[in-house]
Write a protein that holds these residues in place. Structure first.
Motif, mmCIF file in Angstrom:
data_model
loop_
_atom_site.group_PDB
_atom_site.id
_atom_site.type_symbol
_atom_site.label_atom_id
_atom_site.label_comp_id
_atom_site.label_asym_id
_atom_site.label_seq_id
_atom_site.Cartn_x
_atom_site.Cartn_y
_atom_site.Cartn_z
ATOM 1 N N ASN B 92 0.810 -1.224 0.000
ATOM 2 C CA ASN B 92 0.000 0.000 0.000
ATOM 3 C C ASN B 92 0.839 1.268 0.000
ATOM 4 O O ASN B 92 0.486 2.262 -0.626
ATOM 5 N N LEU B 93 1.983 1.216 0.733
ATOM 6 C CA LEU B 93 2.816 2.414 0.821
ATOM 7 C C LEU B 93 3.355 2.791 -0.554
ATOM 8 O O LEU B 93 3.347 3.963 -0.945
ATOM 9 N N SER B 94 3.827 1.792 -1.297
ATOM 10 C CA SER B 94 4.355 2.056 -2.646
ATOM 11 C C SER B 94 3.269 2.657 -3.539
ATOM 12 O O SER B 94 3.513 3.611 -4.282
ATOM 13 N N LEU B 95 2.076 2.083 -3.439
ATOM 14 C CA LEU B 95 0.973 2.594 -4.271
ATOM 15 C C LEU B 95 0.630 4.025 -3.899
ATOM 16 O O LEU B 95 0.383 4.868 -4.761
ATOM 17 N N MET B 96 0.656 4.304 -2.605
ATOM 18 C CA MET B 96 0.317 5.658 -2.159
ATOM 19 C C MET B 96 1.369 6.668 -2.633
ATOM 20 O O MET B 96 1.028 7.747 -3.124
ATOM 21 N N ILE B 97 2.625 6.276 -2.523
ATOM 22 C CA ILE B 97 3.692 7.188 -2.967
ATOM 23 C C ILE B 97 3.610 7.394 -4.479
ATOM 24 O O ILE B 97 3.740 8.516 -4.977
ATOM 25 N N ALA B 98 3.360 6.293 -5.202
ATOM 26 C CA ALA B 98 3.227 6.409 -6.658
ATOM 27 C C ALA B 98 2.056 7.333 -7.007
ATOM 28 O O ALA B 98 2.152 8.167 -7.917
ATOM 29 N N ALA B 99 0.961 7.201 -6.250
ATOM 30 C CA ALA B 99 -0.226 8.032 -6.517
ATOM 31 C C ALA B 99 0.095 9.509 -6.300
ATOM 32 O O ALA B 99 -0.231 10.355 -7.137
ATOM 33 N N LEU B 100 0.760 9.800 -5.192
ATOM 34 C CA LEU B 100 1.105 11.196 -4.905
ATOM 35 C C LEU B 100 2.066 11.745 -5.952
ATOM 36 O O LEU B 100 1.958 12.892 -6.383
ATOM 37 N N ALA B 101 3.019 10.894 -6.367
ATOM 38 C CA ALA B 101 3.999 11.331 -7.372
ATOM 39 C C ALA B 101 3.300 11.648 -8.693
ATOM 40 O O ALA B 101 3.565 12.689 -9.309
ATOM 41 N N MET B 102 2.389 10.776 -9.088
ATOM 42 C CA MET B 102 1.706 11.021 -10.371
ATOM 43 C C MET B 102 0.796 12.236 -10.305
ATOM 44 O O MET B 102 0.621 12.954 -11.291
ATOM 45 N N SER B 103 0.248 12.448 -9.135
ATOM 46 C CA SER B 103 -0.576 13.639 -8.935
ATOM 47 C C SER B 103 0.262 14.899 -9.192
ATOM 48 O O SER B 103 -0.143 15.804 -9.923
ATOM 49 N N THR B 104 1.452 14.917 -8.613
ATOM 50 C CA THR B 104 2.342 16.074 -8.774
ATOM 51 C C THR B 104 2.776 16.218 -10.227
ATOM 52 O O THR B 104 2.809 17.327 -10.773
ATOM 53 N N VAL B 105 3.123 15.084 -10.855
ATOM 54 C CA VAL B 105 3.571 15.128 -12.250
ATOM 55 C C VAL B 105 2.477 15.722 -13.144
ATOM 56 O O VAL B 105 2.731 16.619 -13.966
ATOM 57 N N LEU B 106 1.244 15.258 -12.960
ATOM 58 C CA LEU B 106 0.148 15.767 -13.796
ATOM 59 C C LEU B 106 -0.086 17.263 -13.559
ATOM 60 O O LEU B 106 -0.359 18.012 -14.495
ATOM 61 N N GLN B 107 0.042 17.688 -12.303
ATOM 62 C CA GLN B 107 -0.111 19.132 -12.016
ATOM 63 C C GLN B 107 0.956 19.945 -12.739
ATOM 64 O O GLN B 107 0.679 20.996 -13.321
ATOM 65 N N GLN B 108 2.199 19.423 -12.683
ATOM 66 C CA GLN B 108 3.299 20.160 -13.314
ATOM 67 C C GLN B 108 3.139 20.193 -14.828
ATOM 68 O O GLN B 108 3.399 21.218 -15.466
ATOM 69 N N VAL B 109 2.719 19.077 -15.390
ATOM 70 C CA VAL B 109 2.509 19.040 -16.853
ATOM 71 C C VAL B 109 1.421 20.045 -17.245
ATOM 72 O O VAL B 109 1.568 20.798 -18.211
ATOM 73 N N ALA B 110 0.350 20.074 -16.442
ATOM 74 C CA ALA B 110 -0.731 21.029 -16.727
ATOM 75 C C ALA B 110 -0.229 22.472 -16.616
ATOM 76 O O ALA B 110 -0.613 23.330 -17.414
ATOM 77 N N THR B 111 0.644 22.719 -15.639
ATOM 78 C CA THR B 111 1.194 24.079 -15.492
ATOM 79 C C THR B 111 2.014 24.450 -16.722
ATOM 80 O O THR B 111 1.933 25.583 -17.222
ATOM 81 N N LEU B 112 2.807 23.486 -17.205
ATOM 82 C CA LEU B 112 3.624 23.759 -18.397
ATOM 83 C C LEU B 112 2.739 23.999 -19.623
ATOM 84 O O LEU B 112 3.025 24.851 -20.462
#
Lengths: 394, 289
Positions: B92-112
């Motif tokens: 679960n921890l790996s999945l949660m970290i992956a989820a948070l990471a992808m959340s940030t990545v998508l936000q940054q891509v949208a900002t760009l």
């Protein structure tokens, strides 16, 4: 190999000896470059960078006989206190001693203890209107205080003979929250009954519960204190829920931002009472404002936002003080700022009210004038009889 | 104050319908795959952003909504295949970290792509329905109807199709479902596709009412997780009822107690539900043998 190294060393010496290298002077800035308040902060940051580019293109800024090339080190606070403190500490770690900003009233009080503890750092606030963030020693403010916003709105209510008003405030906005009691007192003194008082939060999108209560109070006016994204949504939802009174904003509100959140026709008749901002000075034909607006448009291909005037002025006030101090030692520059006159600084857009003896700051606070505008068509328009006295070099 | 109750209840239903719409897609992915899909908020944001771009190019809003939502479906599937599938057994921890990471990545891509400044798609309906007891925007009624239609769509897929049977089997007992020959890859692709579709529709529709910016999904997804707990993880009806319940509760707290306590109301109900019914209002307790 030895020959190659020797050649390189001679070339380096020649290069060094043939030109006079200007020193680099780093100015820090803290603004919301991302997040919901970025429509303010990005323009402020871009204004500072444009000013630095212009100064550098003219050969740099002459301070004490030395030419300095200005570079801007940007800290993105996202208008949040924790991120603001982190951004500020990062600037300090970068050995920055001069900081322009922050914009957000949540950020300025958060970084104040750090500023107070660092006399080797000099701050000019170009956005926050929070109480108690200016010490007049190493922190100064070119933006107005919250009372200037409130008094402008109260003066408007008085001028229209309005006797009751509801108030809706961004509860995270330190400037508005801190000045709340003083505003209530001023309203009572002006004979305006406070019919209802409610709160919202930046980033909220639904205000229906508060507006339903405010509308039921049947106040003659509704004062909105916060940021324009929410201001526009509240105005839209207030009309939807049948609020009939005069809506009065207290917020820097670029029309482009307003119209992203509400159709222009639904804004007709809304009044905004704030310190005069960039568009106001352009509308009133202040030469420096027009010059900066043109340069900004040429540089970035868009209009300079409302707060560009504050950042522009902070840049020129700071660099002028450095020139007068003859160096870049923060303590000496701060001492000059205390004695700086409104007429000493070139390129100012805001027509500050001179303090005693024509000084720009009193206890670290400058006094930009305020006024109310009314929304008409797709922009803010001056109210009838509005006029401005030029107080600075233009 | 009591005379304002009909209006406040309608306000609560309108707010709750937006919560329910966002929670629906999240509960499906969480319920079936046990993935805390934080980037559901970013899928919601992408739905809004894609619609904004399409409308900007002159595409009719009602045509832009399905196109944008299908675009979000592709992103959702990609998200699963790139971000989650390979670490599915990592805990679960790996999945949660992956989820948070992808959340940030998508936000940054949208900002760009679109910058950080908020923007809005023009609301297609600006009319208001006024009655002697309450007023409501026509577009809010559309969102309310969309929430119910999305619930009906997902319910039909889950209960009236072989795919739905497979998804439900996987949700109930993954090992048993695999032993029965159900193909995990296709079930997870379908689950993510449906979850992303609902998230995309939510973003497309709500982006015409609220400002669109890269981090706009953060707050709604937090509320959606609260709704999951209230309604019961993986329970569609729970997502709808939980959404409306939360919306009404927030409005009543702001309207009758204090607008400064609006968010406290949200988390107060979360704590109360966790104490009284830890599996949510519509969740069932599991017995481990």
């Amino acid at each position: 190999m030895k020959r190659l190294l020797a050649t390189a060393a001679i070339a380096a010496l020649l290069a060094g000896g043939s030109t006079v290298q200007a020193e680099e002077l780093v100015l820090g800035e803290i603004h919301p470059i991302t997040g919901p308040a970025s429509f303010y902060g990005l323009v402020m940051s871009q204004t500072l960078k444009m000013n630095a580019e212009q100064a550098n293109a003219a050969g740099g800024i002459d301070i004490g006989g030395k030419k300095y090339q200005i570079s801007i080190d940007t800290g993105d606070d996202q208008a949040q206190a924790t991120k603001g403190v982190a951004a500020f500490r990062k600037l300090l770690a970068d050995n920055v001693h001069f900081v322009i900003g922050p914009l957000a009233s949540a950020v300025a009080p958060a970084i104040k203890p750090v500023i107070d503890a660092r006399p080797d750092v000099l701050q000019i606030i170009d956005g926050s209107i929070a109480d108690g963030v200016v010490n007049g020693k190493n922190s100064f403010r070119v933006q107005a205080d919250a009372d200037t916003y409130n008094d402008a709105a109260i003066d408007y209510l008085k001028s229209k003979g309005i006797k009751s008003s509801a108030i809706l405030t961004d509860r995270g906005h330190q400037g508005f929250r801190m000045s709340e009691q003083r505003m209530m007192k001023s309203l009572k003194n002006a004979g305006v009954n406070i019919a209802a008082q409610e709160y919202f939060q930046m980033g909220d999108t639904d205000f229906s519960a508060q507006i339903t209560k405010l509308a039921a109070s049947q106040s003659e006016a509704l004062i909105l204190r916060g940021y324009p994204g929410e201001g526009a949504l509240i105005t839209k939802q207030a009309q939807q829920l049948g609020y009939k009174g005069q809506i009065v904003w207290e917020m820097g509100a670029p029309p482009s931002t307003v119209m992203k959140n509400i159709p222009a026709t639904q804004m007709d008749g809304v009044v905004n009472c704030i310190p005069r901002m960039m568009a106001d000075y352009i509308r009133l034909n202040v030469p420096n404002a027009i010059k900066v607006a043109d340069a900004f448009h040429a540089r970035y291909g868009k209009d300079a936002g409302e707060n560009a005037a504050f950042s522009n002025d902070a840049f020129w006030i700071l660099t002028t003080a450095m020139q007068k101090a003859g160096g870049v030692e923060p303590g000496k520059v701060a001492a000059v700022l205390k004695d700086l006159k409104v007429t000493d600084v070139p390129n100012l857009i805001i027509q500050y009210k001179p303090q005693e003896n024509g000084l720009l700051f009193k206890n670290g606070q400058a006094h930009p004038p305020s006024a109310c505008q009314i929304w008409h068509g797709e922009n803010w328009a001056s109210l009838p009889g509005d006029h401005l006295d030029l107080t600075t070099k233009n | 104050m009591i005379e304002l109750l009909p209006q406040q209840l309608v306000n609560g239903l309108a707010l709750g319908s937006s919560y329910a719409l966002i929670a629906l897609g999240l509960t499906l992915v969480f319920g079936v795959l046990q993935i805390p899909n934080f980037p559901h908020g970013e899928l919601y944001m992408l739905g809004a952003s894609f619609t904004y771009v399409l409308v900007g190019y002159g595409v009719n809003f009602w045509l832009a909504v399905p196109i944008a939502s299908l675009g979000v479906v592709l992103v959702g599937i990609l998200l699963d295949q790139v971000g989650y599938r390979r670490i599915d057994r990592g805990g679960n921890l790996s999945l949660m970290i992956a989820a948070l990471a992808m959340s940030t990545v998508l936000q940054q891509v949208a900002t760009l792509l679109w910058g950080a400044e908020p923007h809005t798609t023009r609301t297609p309906f600006t009319g208001i329905l006024r009655t002697p007891y309450f007023s409501i925007g026509i577009y809010q009624i559309v969102i309310f109807a969309a929430a119910l239609l999305c619930w009906l769509f997902v319910w039909l897929v889950l209960h009236r199709s072989r795919l739905g049977l497979a998804i439900r089997a996987m949700a109930q007992n993954r090992t048993a479902a695999l032993l029965m020959g159900i193909e995990l890859t296709w079930v997870r692709i379908a689950t993510f596709a449906i979850g992303a579709l609902i998230g995309g529709i939510a973003g497309s529709l709500l982006g015409a009412a609220f400002p669109i910016y890269p981090t706009m999904g953060l707050n709604p997804v937090l509320k959606a997780f609260v709704i999951l707990v209230i309604g019961g993880v993986g329970n569609l009806w729970g997502a709808i009822v939980g959404g409306f319940l939360l919306g009404i509760l927030e409005i009543l707290v702001a309207g009758y107690i204090s607008s400064q306590l609006q968010d406290i109301g949200t988390f107060a109900i979360l704590v109360v539900v966790l104490i009284i019914r830890p599996n949510g209002l519509f969740g069932r307790a599991e017995v481990l043998r």
